[in-house]
Scaffold this active site. Structure first.
Site, short mmCIF file in Angstrom:
data_model
loop_
_atom_site.label_atom_id
_atom_site.label_comp_id
_atom_site.label_asym_id
_atom_site.label_seq_id
_atom_site.Cartn_x
_atom_site.Cartn_y
_atom_site.Cartn_z
N SER A 27 0.85 -1.19 0.00
CA SER A 27 0.00 0.00 0.00
C SER A 27 0.89 1.24 0.00
CB SER A 27 -0.92 -0.01 1.22
OG SER A 27 -0.15 0.05 2.42
N TYR A 28 0.27 2.39 -0.13
CA TYR A 28 0.98 3.65 -0.23
C TYR A 28 1.97 3.82 0.93
CZ TYR A 28 1.68 8.62 -1.15
OH TYR A 28 2.23 9.84 -1.44
N PRO A 29 3.28 3.99 0.64
CA PRO A 29 4.28 4.01 1.71
C PRO A 29 4.44 5.34 2.43
CG PRO A 29 5.37 4.13 -0.40
CD PRO A 29 3.89 3.96 -0.68
N ARG A 30 3.92 6.42 1.87
CA ARG A 30 4.12 7.72 2.50
C ARG A 30 2.91 8.06 3.38
NH1 ARG A 30 8.09 11.27 0.44
NH2 ARG A 30 9.30 10.30 -1.20
#
Length: 92
Positions: A27-30
Site C-alpha cells: 500500500s501507499y508508503p508515505r
C-alpha cells in the site's frame, strides 16, 4: 524502524517501499498512520498470503487463532499503515 531493522538508510528504505508500491506489492508508503481503521479487512489481506510455502502456515495460524490488533497507534485517515497488497511469488 524498517531501515534500522534491515540495516539500510531511511532514504533507501523509502525508495524500496515506493518501488514495491508502484509494482502493486505494498500500500501507499508515505503515510504517518500506525493503526488500521476499524473498517480495514485484516483477514482478507492475510488470505492473499495464505498459500505461500514460506509463511503460509504462520498466516493459517493467525487466521485460525485470530489476529491480535494493537490498540495503540494513530489512524491519520489518509492511508492505512504500509500493508502487503498482493502475494509475491519466488523470484519476483
Amino acid at each position: 524502524a524498517c531501515s534500522k531493522a534491515l540495516g539500510i538508510g531511511p532514504h533507501s528504505a523509502l525508495q524500496i517501499a515506493e518501488r514495491l508500491y508502484l509494482s502493486g506489492y505494498l500500500s501507499y508508503p508515505r503515510t504517518e498512520s500506525t493503526r488500521y481503521p476499524k473498517s480495514f479487512d485484516i483477514a482478507g489481506t492475510l488470505q492473499d498470503q495464505l498459500h505461500d510455502n514460506r509463511w503460509g502456515s504462520y498466516v493459517r495460524d493467525l487466521l485460525r487463532d485470530g489476529v491480535n490488533v494493537a490498540k495503540g497507534g494513530v489512524d491519520m485517515g489518509d492511508h492505512p499503515p504500509i500493508t502487503p497488497c498482493r502475494h509475491a511469488r519466488a523470484g519476483e
